[in-house]
Design an enzyme around this catalytic site. Structure first.
Site, PDB file in Angstrom:
ATOM      1  N   PHE A 148       0.742  -1.177  -0.048  1.00 25.41           N
ATOM      2  CA  PHE A 148      -0.083   0.015  -0.056  1.00 25.41           C
ATOM      3  C   PHE A 148       0.723   1.206  -0.009  1.00 25.41           C
ATOM      4  O   PHE A 148       0.458   2.188  -0.606  1.00 25.41           O
ATOM      5  CB  PHE A 148      -1.074  -0.147   1.378  1.00 25.41           C
ATOM      6  CG  PHE A 148      -0.233   0.366   2.319  1.00 25.41           C
ATOM      7  CD1 PHE A 148      -0.064   1.840   2.767  1.00 25.41           C
ATOM      8  CD2 PHE A 148       0.161  -0.816   3.333  1.00 25.41           C
ATOM      9  CE1 PHE A 148       0.606   2.356   4.117  1.00 25.41           C
ATOM     10  CE2 PHE A 148       0.883  -0.279   4.626  1.00 25.41           C
ATOM     11  CZ  PHE A 148       0.966   1.294   4.837  1.00 25.41           C
ATOM     12  N   LYS A 172      -1.131  -7.055  -9.214  1.00 26.29           N
ATOM     13  CA  LYS A 172      -2.032  -7.265  -7.951  1.00 26.29           C
ATOM     14  C   LYS A 172      -1.406  -6.096  -7.183  1.00 26.29           C
ATOM     15  O   LYS A 172      -0.825  -6.310  -6.254  1.00 26.29           O
ATOM     16  CB  LYS A 172      -2.055  -8.631  -7.603  1.00 26.29           C
ATOM     17  CG  LYS A 172      -3.420  -8.955  -6.823  1.00 26.29           C
ATOM     18  CD  LYS A 172      -3.757  -8.191  -5.750  1.00 26.29           C
ATOM     19  CE  LYS A 172      -3.002  -8.239  -4.452  1.00 26.29           C
ATOM     20  NZ  LYS A 172      -3.500  -7.254  -3.439  1.00 26.29           N
ATOM     21  N   GLU A 175      -5.102  -3.664  -2.082  1.00 27.33           N
ATOM     22  CA  GLU A 175      -6.359  -3.409  -2.091  1.00 27.33           C
ATOM     23  C   GLU A 175      -6.918  -2.140  -1.573  1.00 27.33           C
ATOM     24  O   GLU A 175      -8.012  -1.583  -1.417  1.00 27.33           O
ATOM     25  CB  GLU A 175      -7.391  -4.480  -1.778  1.00 27.33           C
ATOM     26  CG  GLU A 175      -7.139  -5.097  -0.148  1.00 27.33           C
ATOM     27  CD  GLU A 175      -5.920  -5.927   0.014  1.00 27.33           C
ATOM     28  OE1 GLU A 175      -4.936  -5.594  -0.514  1.00 27.33           O
ATOM     29  OE2 GLU A 175      -5.895  -6.576   1.044  1.00 27.33           O
ATOM     30  N   CYS A 280       9.512   1.842   3.311  1.00 30.60           N
ATOM     31  CA  CYS A 280      10.495   0.635   3.827  1.00 30.60           C
ATOM     32  C   CYS A 280      11.971   1.160   3.890  1.00 30.60           C
ATOM     33  O   CYS A 280      12.765   0.383   4.417  1.00 30.60           O
ATOM     34  CB  CYS A 280      10.566  -0.361   2.516  1.00 30.60           C
ATOM     35  SG  CYS A 280      11.212   0.070   1.013  1.00 30.60           S
ATOM     36  N   GLU A 381       9.817  -4.206  13.037  1.00 29.47           N
ATOM     37  CA  GLU A 381       9.425  -3.255  11.982  1.00 29.47           C
ATOM     38  C   GLU A 381       8.167  -2.501  12.368  1.00 29.47           C
ATOM     39  O   GLU A 381       7.071  -3.136  12.688  1.00 29.47           O
ATOM     40  CB  GLU A 381       9.234  -3.677  10.627  1.00 29.47           C
ATOM     41  CG  GLU A 381       8.823  -2.549   9.605  1.00 29.47           C
ATOM     42  CD  GLU A 381       8.473  -3.009   8.227  1.00 29.47           C
ATOM     43  OE1 GLU A 381       7.643  -3.907   8.059  1.00 29.47           O
ATOM     44  OE2 GLU A 381       8.983  -2.137   7.031  1.00 29.47           O
TER      45      GLU A 381
HETATM   46  P1  NAD Z   1       1.423  -6.828   3.031  1.00 34.15           P
HETATM   47  O1  NAD Z   1       2.601  -7.690   3.165  1.00 34.15           O
HETATM   48  O2  NAD Z   1       0.490  -6.639   4.059  1.00 34.15           O
HETATM   49  O3  NAD Z   1       0.693  -6.505   1.535  1.00 34.15           O
HETATM   50  C1  NAD Z   1       1.507  -6.644   0.575  1.00 34.15           C
HETATM   51  C2  NAD Z   1       0.788  -7.363  -0.685  1.00 34.15           C
HETATM   52  O4  NAD Z   1       0.452  -8.746  -0.472  1.00 34.15           O
HETATM   53  C3  NAD Z   1      -0.785  -6.720  -0.914  1.00 34.15           C
HETATM   54  O5  NAD Z   1      -1.152  -6.630  -2.238  1.00 34.15           O
HETATM   55  C4  NAD Z   1      -1.878  -7.632  -0.220  1.00 34.15           C
HETATM   56  O6  NAD Z   1      -2.881  -7.541  -0.849  1.00 34.15           O
HETATM   57  C5  NAD Z   1      -0.831  -8.831  -0.179  1.00 34.15           C
HETATM   58  N1  NAD Z   1      -1.210  -9.844   1.214  1.00 34.15           N
HETATM   59  C6  NAD Z   1      -1.439  -9.426   2.109  1.00 34.15           C
HETATM   60  N2  NAD Z   1      -1.447 -10.429   3.099  1.00 34.15           N
HETATM   61  C7  NAD Z   1      -1.347 -11.610   2.324  1.00 34.15           C
HETATM   62  C8  NAD Z   1      -1.339 -12.893   2.599  1.00 34.15           C
HETATM   63  N3  NAD Z   1      -1.341 -13.397   3.657  1.00 34.15           N
HETATM   64  N4  NAD Z   1      -1.226 -13.556   1.416  1.00 34.15           N
HETATM   65  C9  NAD Z   1      -0.999 -13.447   0.319  1.00 34.15           C
HETATM   66  N5  NAD Z   1      -0.982 -11.877  -0.030  1.00 34.15           N
HETATM   67  C10 NAD Z   1      -1.197 -11.113   0.868  1.00 34.15           C
HETATM   68  O7  NAD Z   1       2.198  -5.211   3.078  1.00 34.15           O
HETATM   69  P2  NAD Z   1       1.603  -3.602   3.037  1.00 34.15           P
HETATM   70  O8  NAD Z   1       1.388  -3.737   4.415  1.00 34.15           O
HETATM   71  O9  NAD Z   1       0.855  -3.356   1.919  1.00 34.15           O
HETATM   72  O10 NAD Z   1       3.037  -2.904   2.859  1.00 34.15           O
HETATM   73  C11 NAD Z   1       3.918  -2.657   3.990  1.00 34.15           C
HETATM   74  C12 NAD Z   1       4.931  -3.553   4.113  1.00 34.15           C
HETATM   75  O11 NAD Z   1       5.789  -3.403   2.874  1.00 34.15           O
HETATM   76  C13 NAD Z   1       6.154  -3.018   5.155  1.00 34.15           C
HETATM   77  O12 NAD Z   1       6.804  -4.162   5.757  1.00 34.15           O
HETATM   78  C14 NAD Z   1       7.247  -2.427   4.296  1.00 34.15           C
HETATM   79  O13 NAD Z   1       8.313  -2.629   4.757  1.00 34.15           O
HETATM   80  C15 NAD Z   1       7.174  -3.336   2.992  1.00 34.15           C
HETATM   81  N6  NAD Z   1       7.986  -2.776   1.832  1.00 34.15           N
HETATM   82  C16 NAD Z   1       8.973  -3.235   1.393  1.00 34.15           C
HETATM   83  C17 NAD Z   1       9.481  -2.537   0.316  1.00 34.15           C
HETATM   84  C18 NAD Z   1      11.014  -3.009   0.055  1.00 34.15           C
HETATM   85  O14 NAD Z   1      11.322  -2.644  -1.095  1.00 34.15           O
HETATM   86  N7  NAD Z   1      11.731  -3.845   0.790  1.00 34.15           N
HETATM   87  C19 NAD Z   1       9.002  -1.563  -0.121  1.00 34.15           C
HETATM   88  C20 NAD Z   1       7.717  -1.140   0.112  1.00 34.15           C
HETATM   89  C21 NAD Z   1       7.057  -1.836   1.320  1.00 34.15           C
END
Ligand code: NAD
Length: 495
Positions: A148, A172, A175, A280, A381
């Site tokens: 997000f 994808k 959401e 991140c 984190e």
């Molecule tokens: P998230 O892991 O909750 O979701 C990421 C994606 O995975 C979304 O599209 C979501 O719909 C999907 N998803 C969520 N739960 C899932 C599951 N159980 N099974 C399959 N798919 C699932 O992450 P978020 O809250 O959207 O974003 C924040 C996180 O992203 C933080 O931990 C941040 O550090 C990380 N991030 C990392 C980088 C990097 O380059 N390392 C960059 C941006 C964000």
């Protein structure tokens, strides 16, 4: 109120009634709905991706590059629209949102160089009358699952390069803020991309499971939290996919006693509290070395307490809300655990109230001093505007702290000593390292990726790593003998 559908084969489609609310984080109010892709939508996305990829892979790289150039111009023309979509559904300030769109645009700009980037290696005369060369060919259907916090930039780390390489791409997006990816898909079609090369499907775990379980998809690029990254990595690999899964972070910034303290403080303030800490590459731990700690803490606290926390429509806002009430509650829990574990709370952002936006998910800048290894606020984190200060005696202790942390995304040092800087960049076990810069995010023509629990897979994103990830290497050995004489060989041919 608006609704957001899947973008399949150049059209907005939804065969399902399953949907989720889109919430404005500044007000806490529902502003729209996103329709999730079901089995039928996914099948249509796969079919159109397959068909489109067959012909797209035969379009010459130069022609692909021209479409990418047009796409770049259209993003520039629509930057205000894209940035507003990011700010509305994410909450970050408009200037910050624009910056993130531009960082994504730079990947498109990089991808326009695809004729050059795909060039292989050539060796004449590897044997008598034999030449050998390598070429990079597309994988087929590729997919991306994104978080997000960067609804424009992170998808653009992936799809422009994949598509430039001759693949089709199924995105994808999160959401929580799905609008921006649809706008990008529409602009790409306007630029001349054939329908089906870039599809967008919405949803949460069930559509992700369809993607990683599909035998028709060759690769998965993921950016999100570490537990989901690990899951995506192992499940995708089980299905023989190429996978790059970028996870969470806990970025340390070391301040040496010889640092320019004004520059370090400004760097820390922007990196810790910009985008409400939902980056991140946000700085979440300041490591104060030696006797600089008190002065540093005082300066950071003075600046942080004067930050303007406000919704994005207020142009003077420096920090917006968190993404959701659930995420705010999680961050508040971390603050409570920090107090319980004995860290010293020097700035408490929990009671912030913004007139007219009382139901928004705002949390003010929060600072802890005397944070130690083992505390929950140090090990995990937080992904919010919560900064921890750890005091250490010397440089060696600072490096040890960083190297022993489970995350390895980014880390920086502020120092005026070249030797210290060199020791730091050489010895810290981190993927992206900065010297006198707070957030060392690589440009589009370098590659983005962490180490340890911050990345699963072999390739970082964009730059040459992106080209390698989205192509298969083929090496050709070719013989054109002058005469007609040949005989069987039963030993390994050698020169
Ligand atoms: P998230 O892991 O909750 O979701 C990421 C994606 O995975 C979304 O599209 C979501 O719909 C999907 N998803 C969520 N739960 C899932 C599951 N159980 N099974 C399959 N798919 C699932 O992450 P978020 O809250 O959207 O974003 C924040 C996180 O992203 C933080 O931990 C941040 O550090 C990380 N991030 C990392 C980088 C990097 O380059 N390392 C960059 C941006 C964000």
């Amino acid at each position: 109120m608006y609704n957001v559908k899947n973008f399949i084969n150049g059209k907005l489609i939804s065969n399902s009634s399953e949907k989720s609310d889109i919430i404005d984080p500044s007000t806490g109010e529902k502003i729209g709905e996103v329709f999730f892709a079901n089995e039928t939508d996914f099948r249509e996305a796969l079919q159109s991706s397959q068909k489109a990829q067959n012909s797209w892979s035969k379009v010459t790289p130069l022609r692909r590059s021209r479409i990418l150039s047009k796409f770049k111009s259209l993003i520039e023309e629509n930057i205000e629209v894209l940035a507003k979509a990011v700010s509305l559904e994410h909450g970050k300030t408009l200037e910050d949102a624009k910056g993130s769109v531009i960082r994504g645009l730079e990947v498109v700009e990089f991808a326009t160089g695809i004729p050059h980037l795909l060039k292989g290696e050539y060796s004449a005369d590897v044997g008598t009358e034999i030449d050998s060369w390598s070429i990079r060919q597309p994988l087929g259907i590729t997919a991306g699952i994104t978080p997000f916090n960067f609804p424009a930039m992170v998808p653009m780390w992936m799809f422009p390069i994949s598509i430039a390489c001759g693949n089709s791409f199924i995105l994808k997006p999160s959401e929580k803020n799905p609008s921006c990816s649809i706008k990008l898909a529409e602009l790409f079609i306007e630029a001349g991309l054939p329908p089906g090369v870039f599809n967008v499907v919405h949803g949460s775990k069930s559509i992700v499971d369809r993607i990683i379980g599909s035998k028709d998809i060759s690769s998965v690029s993921f950016v999100g939290s570490t537990p989901v990254a690990k899951y995506i990595y192992s499940e995708s690999a089980k299905n023989n996919k190429r996978v790059q899964a970028l996870g969470g972070a806990k970025n340390h910034l070391v301040v040496m006693p010889d640092a320019n303290i004004g520059q370090a403080v400004d760097g820390i303030i922007g990196a810790a509290f910009g985008s409400a800490g939902e980056r991140c590459m946000a700085v979440s731990v300041v490591v104060a070395v030696g006797n600089i700690a008190d002065e540093l803490l005082e300066n950071i606290t003075n600046k942080a307490q004067n930050l303007k926390v406000a919704p994005w429509i207020d142009e003077t806002s420096e920090m917006g809300p968190l993404i959701s009430s659930a995420h705010k509650a999680k961050v508040v829990n971390f603050i409570e655990s920090g107090i319980k574990d004995g860290a010293k709370l020097v700035l408490d952002g929990r009671n912030i109230k913004i007139q007219g936006y009382e139901n928004g998910f705002f949390l003010g800048p929060t600072i802890f001093d005397k944070v130690k290894k083992g505390m929950s606020i140090y090990e995990n984190e937080i992904f919010g505007p919560v900064l921890s200060l750890v005091r250490v005696n010397n440089f060696e202790e600072a490096i040890e702290l960083i190297n022993n942390h489970s995350y390895g995304n980014g880390s920086s040092i502020y120092t005026s000593n070249g030797v210290t800087s060199r020791e730091f960049t050489a010895n810290c076990k981190i993927g992206m390292v900065g010297v006198n810069v707070p957030i060392p995010v690589p440009m589009a023509f370098h590659s983005f990726g962490g180490w340890k629990q911050s990345l699963f897979g072999d390739h970082s994103m964009h730059g040459m790593e992106g080209i390698r990830f989205y192509t298969k290497l083929k090496t050709v050995t070719s013989k054109w003998p002058k005469g007609n004489i040949s005989h069987p060989e039963f030993k390994m041919p050698t020169n």
